[in-house]
Design a protein around this motif. Structure first.
Motif, mmCIF file in Angstrom:
data_model
loop_
_atom_site.group_PDB
_atom_site.id
_atom_site.type_symbol
_atom_site.label_atom_id
_atom_site.label_comp_id
_atom_site.label_asym_id
_atom_site.label_seq_id
_atom_site.Cartn_x
_atom_site.Cartn_y
_atom_site.Cartn_z
ATOM 1 N N VAL A 60 0.880 -1.167 0.000
ATOM 2 C CA VAL A 60 0.000 0.000 0.000
ATOM 3 C C VAL A 60 0.914 1.211 0.000
ATOM 4 O O VAL A 60 1.797 1.334 0.856
ATOM 5 C CB VAL A 60 -0.930 0.027 1.231
ATOM 6 C CG1 VAL A 60 -1.717 1.328 1.282
ATOM 7 C CG2 VAL A 60 -1.859 -1.181 1.219
ATOM 8 N N THR A 104 -3.710 7.240 -2.093
ATOM 9 C CA THR A 104 -3.479 5.847 -1.710
ATOM 10 C C THR A 104 -3.459 4.962 -2.947
ATOM 11 O O THR A 104 -4.329 5.071 -3.813
ATOM 12 C CB THR A 104 -4.576 5.341 -0.749
ATOM 13 O OG1 THR A 104 -4.599 6.178 0.406
ATOM 14 C CG2 THR A 104 -4.314 3.918 -0.321
ATOM 15 N N THR A 106 -3.296 0.870 -3.983
ATOM 16 C CA THR A 106 -3.369 -0.534 -3.572
ATOM 17 C C THR A 106 -3.456 -1.387 -4.831
ATOM 18 O O THR A 106 -3.445 -0.868 -5.948
ATOM 19 C CB THR A 106 -4.621 -0.804 -2.706
ATOM 20 O OG1 THR A 106 -5.780 -0.702 -3.530
ATOM 21 C CG2 THR A 106 -4.719 0.169 -1.537
#
Length: 173
Positions: A60, A104, A106
């Motif tokens: 992440v 973010t 991911t």
């Protein structure tokens, strides 16, 4: 006149070095917009040496993104199959484009062109590099399924991507 030319050359060199592409595949030493990279609950540091088992799950990445922009991230191995003979370098472990600038990344972010493939070095200590780029706009592109001998610098230049961060980690057998 000569002095003016020298000053212009120095200015150009300074500007060029801010996004310099080094021969070893790295883009400098700054983490830039990258705040952190975590594997499960383990937050890694730039140039940290890690056991390959820590790198098994998808990472992440937290970054200082602009919500109005899109980003690309890749993870490459500069030492495949071995540091003494990196004939398969760069080996592409992960490539994601069109990542919203929400901060973010991911394995569910953006368009996964090469899903995350965890490192498994069999010889020596390998350098793994995460590169974050800002895109000029959202785009579509195809990449070869072959992950070896990929050229992230060529990819970035071809698509007019701007270097916005780099983190290198090391892992061995």
């Amino acid at each position: 006149m000569f002095l003016i030319i020298v000053v212009i050359i120095i200015i150009i060199m300074i500007i060029y070095q801010s996004e310099e592409y080094h021969n070893d595949g790295t883009l400098g030493t700054s983490s830039g917009l990258i705040d952190s990279i975590s594997y499960t609950d383990y937050k890694i540091s730039n140039n940290e040496t890690l056991n390959k088992y820590i790198l098994k799950p998808s990472p992440v990445i937290k970054f200082k993104g602009d919500p109005k922009k899109y980003y690309t991230v890749c993870m490459v191995d500069l030492d495949e199959p071995s540091p003494n003979n990196p004939v398969l370098s760069e080996w592409r472990h992960w490539l994601v484009i069109n990542i919203p600038g929400n901060g973010t990344i991911t394995d569910k972010s953006g368009d996964q062109l090469s899903p995350y493939h965890s490192p498994d070095p069999v010889s020596g200590k390998h350098r793994y590099v995460f590169k974050l780029f800002e895109q000029p706009s959202i785009f579509s592109v195809n990449v070869d399924d072959k992950r070896s001998n990929w050229d992230s610098i060529h990819f970035a230049k071809q698509l007019h991507l701007k270097n916005k961060g780099i983190v290198q980690i090391l892992s061995g057998e």
